[in-house]
Design a protein around this motif. Sequence first.
Motif, PDB file in Angstrom:
ATOM      1  N   ARG A 132      50.614  98.996  42.096  1.00 33.56           N
ATOM      2  CA  ARG A 132      50.855  99.134  43.254  1.00 33.56           C
ATOM      3  C   ARG A 132      51.450  97.863  43.535  1.00 33.56           C
ATOM      4  O   ARG A 132      52.458  97.730  44.381  1.00 33.56           O
ATOM      5  N   GLU A 133      51.570  96.700  42.714  1.00 34.16           N
ATOM      6  CA  GLU A 133      52.299  95.630  42.884  1.00 34.16           C
ATOM      7  C   GLU A 133      53.620  95.728  42.606  1.00 34.16           C
ATOM      8  O   GLU A 133      54.688  95.274  43.188  1.00 34.16           O
ATOM      9  N   LEU A 138      59.062  96.447  44.905  1.00 35.50           N
ATOM     10  CA  LEU A 138      60.358  97.429  45.163  1.00 35.50           C
ATOM     11  C   LEU A 138      60.434  97.472  46.725  1.00 35.50           C
ATOM     12  O   LEU A 138      61.572  97.671  47.300  1.00 35.50           O
ATOM     13  N   ILE A 139      59.204  97.894  47.322  1.00 33.73           N
ATOM     14  CA  ILE A 139      59.230  98.336  48.763  1.00 33.73           C
ATOM     15  C   ILE A 139      59.923  96.685  49.321  1.00 33.73           C
ATOM     16  O   ILE A 139      60.896  96.775  50.542  1.00 33.73           O
ATOM     17  N   ASP A 140      59.226  95.790  48.997  1.00 33.58           N
ATOM     18  CA  ASP A 140      59.883  94.500  49.621  1.00 33.58           C
ATOM     19  C   ASP A 140      61.192  94.325  49.369  1.00 33.58           C
ATOM     20  O   ASP A 140      61.867  93.591  50.208  1.00 33.58           O
ATOM     21  N   MET A 200      67.844  85.805  50.803  1.00 37.88           N
ATOM     22  CA  MET A 200      68.356  86.076  49.402  1.00 37.88           C
ATOM     23  C   MET A 200      67.566  85.429  48.410  1.00 37.88           C
ATOM     24  O   MET A 200      67.363  85.663  47.258  1.00 37.88           O
ATOM     25  N   ASN A 201      67.085  84.334  48.731  1.00 41.52           N
ATOM     26  CA  ASN A 201      66.191  83.437  47.722  1.00 41.52           C
ATOM     27  C   ASN A 201      64.916  84.370  47.475  1.00 41.52           C
ATOM     28  O   ASN A 201      64.657  84.283  46.426  1.00 41.52           O
ATOM     29  N   ARG A 202      64.415  84.846  48.451  1.00 41.33           N
ATOM     30  CA  ARG A 202      63.239  85.835  48.175  1.00 41.33           C
ATOM     31  C   ARG A 202      63.790  86.965  47.448  1.00 41.33           C
ATOM     32  O   ARG A 202      62.752  87.616  46.609  1.00 41.33           O
ATOM     33  N   LEU A 203      64.976  87.605  47.708  1.00 35.43           N
ATOM     34  CA  LEU A 203      65.219  88.509  46.835  1.00 35.43           C
ATOM     35  C   LEU A 203      65.613  88.211  45.186  1.00 35.43           C
ATOM     36  O   LEU A 203      65.204  89.019  44.398  1.00 35.43           O
ATOM     37  N   LYS A 204      65.964  87.001  45.120  1.00 36.83           N
ATOM     38  CA  LYS A 204      66.286  86.614  43.743  1.00 36.83           C
ATOM     39  C   LYS A 204      64.763  86.423  43.148  1.00 36.83           C
ATOM     40  O   LYS A 204      64.912  86.724  41.870  1.00 36.83           O
ATOM     41  N   PHE A 205      63.758  86.087  43.789  1.00 34.59           N
ATOM     42  CA  PHE A 205      62.348  86.114  43.410  1.00 34.59           C
ATOM     43  C   PHE A 205      61.969  87.579  42.880  1.00 34.59           C
ATOM     44  O   PHE A 205      61.369  87.774  41.924  1.00 34.59           O
ATOM     45  N   TYR A 206      62.117  88.502  43.543  1.00 37.43           N
ATOM     46  CA  TYR A 206      61.817  89.642  43.349  1.00 37.43           C
ATOM     47  C   TYR A 206      62.523  90.376  42.117  1.00 37.43           C
ATOM     48  O   TYR A 206      61.970  91.048  41.497  1.00 37.43           O
ATOM     49  N   VAL A 207      63.762  90.131  42.296  1.00 34.96           N
ATOM     50  CA  VAL A 207      64.728  90.661  41.049  1.00 34.96           C
ATOM     51  C   VAL A 207      64.348  90.144  39.918  1.00 34.96           C
ATOM     52  O   VAL A 207      64.190  90.706  38.588  1.00 34.96           O
ATOM     53  N   SER A 208      63.842  88.653  39.715  1.00 34.76           N
ATOM     54  CA  SER A 208      63.375  88.105  38.445  1.00 34.76           C
ATOM     55  C   SER A 208      62.030  88.548  38.028  1.00 34.76           C
ATOM     56  O   SER A 208      61.958  88.550  36.730  1.00 34.76           O
ATOM     57  N   HIS A 209      61.396  88.945  38.701  1.00 37.21           N
ATOM     58  CA  HIS A 209      59.909  89.484  38.467  1.00 37.21           C
ATOM     59  C   HIS A 209      60.008  91.207  38.414  1.00 37.21           C
ATOM     60  O   HIS A 209      59.017  91.567  37.855  1.00 37.21           O
ATOM     61  N   GLU A 211      62.592  92.817  36.299  1.00 39.72           N
ATOM     62  CA  GLU A 211      63.444  93.104  35.366  1.00 39.72           C
ATOM     63  C   GLU A 211      63.480  94.496  34.765  1.00 39.72           C
ATOM     64  O   GLU A 211      62.442  94.569  34.234  1.00 39.72           O
ATOM     65  N   GLY A 212      64.676  95.106  34.666  1.00 41.28           N
ATOM     66  CA  GLY A 212      64.609  96.049  34.209  1.00 41.28           C
ATOM     67  C   GLY A 212      64.074  97.446  34.620  1.00 41.28           C
ATOM     68  O   GLY A 212      64.156  98.610  34.053  1.00 41.28           O
ATOM     69  N   LEU A 213      63.700  97.335  35.846  1.00 38.72           N
ATOM     70  CA  LEU A 213      63.233  98.451  36.673  1.00 38.72           C
ATOM     71  C   LEU A 213      64.267  99.321  37.326  1.00 38.72           C
ATOM     72  O   LEU A 213      65.266  98.647  37.770  1.00 38.72           O
ATOM     73  N   PRO A 214      64.365 100.680  37.028  1.00 34.97           N
ATOM     74  CA  PRO A 214      65.338 101.362  37.354  1.00 34.97           C
ATOM     75  C   PRO A 214      65.907 101.261  38.957  1.00 34.97           C
ATOM     76  O   PRO A 214      67.048 101.492  39.139  1.00 34.97           O
ATOM     77  N   PHE A 215      64.721 101.159  39.533  1.00 31.58           N
ATOM     78  CA  PHE A 215      64.899 101.308  41.059  1.00 31.58           C
ATOM     79  C   PHE A 215      66.046  99.906  41.547  1.00 31.58           C
ATOM     80  O   PHE A 215      66.895 100.128  42.106  1.00 31.58           O
ATOM     81  N   LEU A 216      65.555  98.979  40.809  1.00 33.32           N
ATOM     82  CA  LEU A 216      66.488  97.661  41.142  1.00 33.32           C
ATOM     83  C   LEU A 216      67.875  97.631  40.516  1.00 33.32           C
ATOM     84  O   LEU A 216      68.872  97.180  40.880  1.00 33.32           O
TER      85      LEU A 216
END
Length: 744
Positions: A132-133, A138-140, A200-209, A211-216
């Motif tokens: 769920r997280e 991914l939704i966020d 964009m700062n929020r987006l960097k946080f999401y991307v860093s958490h 890592e490696g997901l196909p969707f991102l």
Amino acid sequence: MPELHPSRSPAELFGDSPPHWLEKSAFNRPDFDAEAYISSLRSFVPLENLSVELQAHVNSLQAELVDLINRDYADFVSLTAQLVDVDAAAARMREPLVEFRGKVAALRTAVDASLASLLAGLRQRAAAEQAREVIELLIDSAHVVSKVEKLIKELPSTPTDWSTVDDVPAEKGTLAEINTSGTSIRETQSILLERIASEMNRLKFYVSHSEGLPFLENMKKRIHEATSSLDGSLGHCFVNGLEHRDANAIYNCLRAYAAIDSTTAAEELFGKTIVSPLIQKVISHDSPVVGGVSSELLEGDYQQIMDFITNDCKFLLDISSSANSGLHVFDFLANSILKEVLLSIQKGKPGAFSPGRPTEFLKNYKSSMLFLDYLEGYCASRSAVTKFRSAPVYVDFMRQWNVGVYFSLRFQEIAGTLDSVLTVGSIALVDDLNDNEGKDHKLLMRQSVGLMESLRSCWNEDVVVFSSADKFLRLSLQLISRFSSWLSSGLEARKAHHLSSNSTTNSGWAIAADVEDFIYVMHDVRLLISELTSGFLANVIRYLESCSADVLDIVKESILHAAKSLEDSVPAIMDAMIEGTAVKCIEDLKHLKGITATYRMTNKLPVRHSPYVSGVLRPLKAFIDGDRVSHLTNEARHELLLGIAERITIRYHDFAADVVNVARKTETSLLRLRQGAQRRVGASSDTVDNNISDTEKICMQIFLDIQEYGRNLAALGIRAADIPAYRSLWQLVAPEDRQTEIVF
């Protein structure tokens, strides 16, 4: 059953009791040790006796055991008769225990099954929570990417649009919503950019958490495009704000740069668009040539740069250092201004950093330090100053100034000048020696003048560097030590009357110098000591007044110690003058030996002093009456006069004692020969010679001479009676009735 009759011990048969050293209670102790027990007894009990007693004790114990069995024999027999059906009783007791064990095992199996089921449910729940997280992340992330793309569409698309942004009306949508407060379009754009940067700062946080997901991974292209669009738009807005001095827009842009952790981009943009053009107007990359020579001085350039900073950069520095702004992460002083200044100097005036021309190098160095002080004036706190000084650009800028090489060149220049003067093979006097005005306060020798000029050069404002003050202090002490070594080695060589093979370096000057020349040496040494401990010391302390009290105390102590080395040479200088003058005076004392020939075997009696006495003190009087003595103080003149007189008198006494002793020995020998001759011819040896002996006549002549010598000393202001050697000389030759009082 019949009773047992064991063998009895001798002690029991005859009624003997065990010895007192055999302690039976010791055998019942828990810590009983047989070896230790036997070792403790064998020192006073023979082993044979010990073995007998122990065997007796064993026999007694066996007898007691038999008695116990015989006494309770019926009870032992009945005990086996009462043990009936023991196995059945044990089986009845085992049955409930087996049943209880089965129930416990069944309960444990049920509990393990429940626990396993619970753990499986928790794992499923954790996996579902994690899934769920991830889904929410991914939704966020997708939502933020879409939001950023939507906000970016509201921004101008080309740089030309940013140049006319004040004339562009706000369209419907986000810009219109932000601009409802009546702010300018530029400020509105900066607010929108800050909002995009936050997203964009929020987006960097999401991307860093994630890592490696196909969707991102599929969204990387969109994120990269959004980042590039934000960087370009933010840069255009920041530059536009700088050009129009729009404080609000600049503030918002800086907050946007801080939000996306891109402070370096803002610093480089400010340096290239604003600072670099201003610096190149002052220091062009093509070095200007003045009069055919490239100008490498930076003082005027720094002044123009400081004016530019005040007029064109101060507004941004004030914004970035404002309290509670969160913009302290920017370092425009180092990474924008100082960086461009360093780059311009390296390209436009590379010779400014060269210590090969010490004078220009020092001017540029001091101008640079003042420029750095000016930049530090924009730091709002001490921590900001520390941060500025620790910046890599600041460190690189300071590394360009090779103060060590500069000091080496100055060292060779200053030390070489003094060394060239000290290597002269004689005492060199200054040109204006005959100028009597202020002669007591002027150095007379070129060597001492060279030392003082070298010392003053060390602390000249156009030579000394504060950061290398310790090195210049060490150089000053080395110069004083060099002069002191030159002085002491020369005095030692003169005292030993040995001409060095290299007489033109350290010692030849003293050997070749006249006695009168040491008056100049004495005068200059005393004047050097006075100057070192007063004016020179005060000048050094004044230059280092910003240092701590402990440092100043060490500096003062080191200079005073160096002056002490010069002061220690004063007695040697005085001795050189005394010895040199005394040697000249002693030449006439050699005529004292002629008195023996004058009065031997004659009836002539002395009536006046010898002619040589008048010439003894003539060199001393000429020395004292000379013009050079005026360079000595009254105390030094009196000390010198008294020292020479004492040295002459000591030699006078030695000569006189030799003459008198030889005369007495000769007279004794002649008297012995005369008495032997009289005995051989039969004459009486009791004949008394009433004539005055040669020794007495010689003593009378010397006595007249030393009286005249004493009068000559008094004419020079010296009381002969105060000289120990003169008193000894008086007692040597004076008549018996004049031994107690020296009068002439």
